[in-house]
Design an enzyme around this catalytic site. Structure first.
Site, PDB file in Angstrom:
ATOM      1  N   ARG A 120       1.030  -1.165   0.050  1.00  0.00           N
ATOM      2  CA  ARG A 120      -0.145  -0.052  -0.071  1.00  0.00           C
ATOM      3  C   ARG A 120       0.854   1.394  -0.091  1.00  0.00           C
ATOM      4  NH1 ARG A 120      -5.305   1.282   0.970  1.00  0.00           N
ATOM      5  NH2 ARG A 120      -5.722  -0.945   1.057  1.00  0.00           N
TER       6      ARG A 120
ATOM      7  N   ARG B 193     -10.489   3.374  -2.628  1.00  0.00           N
ATOM      8  CA  ARG B 193      -9.276   2.872  -1.846  1.00  0.00           C
ATOM      9  C   ARG B 193      -8.916   4.297  -0.541  1.00  0.00           C
ATOM     10  NH1 ARG B 193      -7.354  -1.564  -3.187  1.00  0.00           N
ATOM     11  NH2 ARG B 193      -7.790  -2.232  -5.512  1.00  0.00           N
TER      12      ARG B 193
ATOM     13  N   ASN C 182     -14.332  14.382  -0.794  1.00  0.00           N
ATOM     14  CA  ASN C 182     -14.946  13.044  -1.043  1.00  0.00           C
ATOM     15  C   ASN C 182     -16.384  13.243  -1.187  1.00  0.00           C
ATOM     16  OD1 ASN C 182     -15.044  10.222  -1.484  1.00  0.00           O
ATOM     17  ND2 ASN C 182     -15.727  10.267   0.996  1.00  0.00           N
ATOM     18  N   THR C 183     -17.061  12.170  -1.749  1.00  0.00           N
ATOM     19  CA  THR C 183     -18.596  12.219  -1.952  1.00  0.00           C
ATOM     20  C   THR C 183     -18.800  10.997  -1.306  1.00  0.00           C
ATOM     21  OG1 THR C 183     -20.478  12.563  -3.280  1.00  0.00           O
ATOM     22  CG2 THR C 183     -18.330  12.076  -4.341  1.00  0.00           C
ATOM     23  N   HIS C 184     -19.992  10.823  -0.495  1.00  0.00           N
ATOM     24  CA  HIS C 184     -20.452   9.557  -0.174  1.00  0.00           C
ATOM     25  C   HIS C 184     -21.771   9.423  -0.004  1.00  0.00           C
ATOM     26  CE1 HIS C 184     -20.144   5.759   2.301  1.00  0.00           C
ATOM     27  NE2 HIS C 184     -20.895   6.409   3.058  1.00  0.00           N
TER      28      HIS C 184
ATOM     29  N   ALA D 242      -7.533  10.638   6.272  1.00  0.00           N
ATOM     30  CA  ALA D 242      -7.150   9.153   5.902  1.00  0.00           C
ATOM     31  C   ALA D 242      -7.838   8.246   6.372  1.00  0.00           C
ATOM     32  CB  ALA D 242      -5.478   9.151   6.255  1.00  0.00           C
TER      33      ALA D 242
ATOM     34  N   ASP E 261     -13.951   7.604   4.814  1.00  0.00           N
ATOM     35  CA  ASP E 261     -15.143   8.590   4.718  1.00  0.00           C
ATOM     36  C   ASP E 261     -15.367   9.392   6.033  1.00  0.00           C
ATOM     37  OD1 ASP E 261     -16.039   7.483   2.101  1.00  0.00           O
ATOM     38  OD2 ASP E 261     -16.944   5.827   3.154  1.00  0.00           O
TER      39      ASP E 261
HETATM   40  C1  GAR Z   1     -21.064   7.323  -5.450  1.00  0.00           C
HETATM   41  O1  GAR Z   1     -22.548   7.391  -5.037  1.00  0.00           O
HETATM   42  C2  GAR Z   1     -20.047   7.777  -4.249  1.00  0.00           C
HETATM   43  O2  GAR Z   1     -20.752   8.603  -3.433  1.00  0.00           O
HETATM   44  C3  GAR Z   1     -19.718   6.437  -3.907  1.00  0.00           C
HETATM   45  O3  GAR Z   1     -19.720   5.517  -5.045  1.00  0.00           O
HETATM   46  C4  GAR Z   1     -20.515   5.979  -5.801  1.00  0.00           C
HETATM   47  C5  GAR Z   1     -20.035   6.339  -7.115  1.00  0.00           C
HETATM   48  O4  GAR Z   1     -20.509   6.593  -8.235  1.00  0.00           O
HETATM   49  N1  GAR Z   1     -18.601   6.536  -2.900  1.00  0.00           N
HETATM   50  C6  GAR Z   1     -18.452   5.736  -1.710  1.00  0.00           C
HETATM   51  O5  GAR Z   1     -19.005   4.705  -1.483  1.00  0.00           O
HETATM   52  C7  GAR Z   1     -17.154   6.111  -1.126  1.00  0.00           C
HETATM   53  N2  GAR Z   1     -17.373   5.529   0.276  1.00  0.00           N
HETATM   54  P1  GAR Z   1     -20.092   6.990  -9.649  1.00  0.00           P
HETATM   55  O6  GAR Z   1     -18.785   5.977  -9.956  1.00  0.00           O
HETATM   56  O7  GAR Z   1     -21.202   6.657 -10.537  1.00  0.00           O
HETATM   57  O8  GAR Z   1     -19.921   8.592  -9.681  1.00  0.00           O
END
Ligand code: GAR
Length: 190
Positions: free
Chosen positions: A64, A90, A106-108, A141, A144
Site C-alpha cells: 500500500r 481506496r 470526497n463524496t459519499h 486518511a 469517509d
Molecule cells: C457514489 O455514490 C459515491 O458516493 C460512492 O460511490 C459512488 C460512485 O458512483 N462512493 C463511496 O461509496 C465512497 N465510500 P459513480 O462512479 O457513478 O460516480
C-alpha cells in the site's frame, strides 16, 4: 481551480462535473482523471471527453505504501488545487493528503458519520433507517471521515432496492458535488 478527479468505477458523478464545466456552469479545470485499476468506465468516458487520464493500478505495487507514493507522484504531476475522490474506493495515506494541502474532497452516499465505507447505501437499508442521503466532505486518511461541507437527505421508499435508492441518491449527490466545487472555486470552505 485545477482539479484531479479519482474514480474506481462508473464515474457518473464525474460526468456531472464534466457536463457542468462544458456548459459553462462550473469554473474549474479538470486537469486529469485517475483510477486505481484499468478498465473503468470513469476513465473511458474522461478520455472520450478529451481529458488527460492515468491509472495507478493497485495490483502493480508490492504494498500500500508503494502504491500511495506512486499515486501521489501521478496526481502531483498535474499540480491540482483540489483532488476529488468521486467513487474512488481506496483509502489514501496521510502523506497523500498532506501533499495536496489537505484539499482532498470526497463524496459519499449516506449521511456521514452514519454508514461509512464501500456499502453506504446497503448498510443504511439493512439498518432500517427511513432517511439517508449524501455527504460531500474534506477527507482525511480515515474511511469517509473528515470535516463535512454539505449534506442532503433522501427518503428511503418501502419498495426501494439498493440500486433504486443509490440512483436517487446519486441524482442529489451530483448536484451537491457540482455546487460544492463551484463554491470552492469561488473561495468558500477554504
Ligand atoms: C457514489 O455514490 C459515491 O458516493 C460512492 O460511490 C459512488 C460512485 O458512483 N462512493 C463511496 O461509496 C465512497 N465510500 P459513480 O462512479 O457513478 O460516480
Amino acid at each position: 481551480m485545477r482539479i484531479v478527479v479519482l474514480v474506481s468505477g462508473t464515474g457518473s458523478n464525474l460526468q456531472a462535473v464534466i457536463d457542468a464545466v462544458k456548459a459553462g456552469e462550473l469554473d474549474v479545470e479538470i486537469v486529469a482523471v485517475g483510477a486505481d485499476r484499468p478498465g473503468t468506465y470513469g476513465v473511458e468516458r474522461s478520455a472520450a471527453a478529451g481529458l488527460a487520464t492515468f491509472v495507478v493500478d493497485f495490483k502493480d505495487y508490492a504494498d500500500r505504501a508503494d502504491w500511495n507514493a506512486a499515486l501521489t507522484k501521478a496526481v502531483a504531476s498535474y499540480d491540482p488545487d483540489v483532488v476529488v475522490s468521486s467513487g474512488f474506493m481506496r483509502i489514501v495515506s496521510p502523506e497523500f493528503i498532506d501533499a495536496f494541502g489537505g484539499k482532498y474532497l470526497n463524496t459519499h452516499p449516506a449521511l456521514l458519520p452514519a454508514f461509512p465505507g464501500a456499502h453506504g447505501v446497503r448498510d443504511a437499508m439493512a439498518y432500517g433507517v427511513k432517511v439517508t442521503g449524501c455527504t460531500v466532505h474534506w477527507a482525511d486518511a480515515g474511511v469517509d471521515t473528515g470535516p463535512i461541507i454539505a449534506q442532503e437527505a433522501v427518503e428511503i421508499a418501502p419498495d426501494d432496492t439498493e440500486d433504486t435508492l443509490h440512483e436517487r441518491i446519486k441524482v442529489v449527490e451530483r448536484r451537491l458535488l457540482v455546487r460544492t466545487l463551484a463554491e470552492l472555486a469561488a473561495g468558500k470552505h477554504a
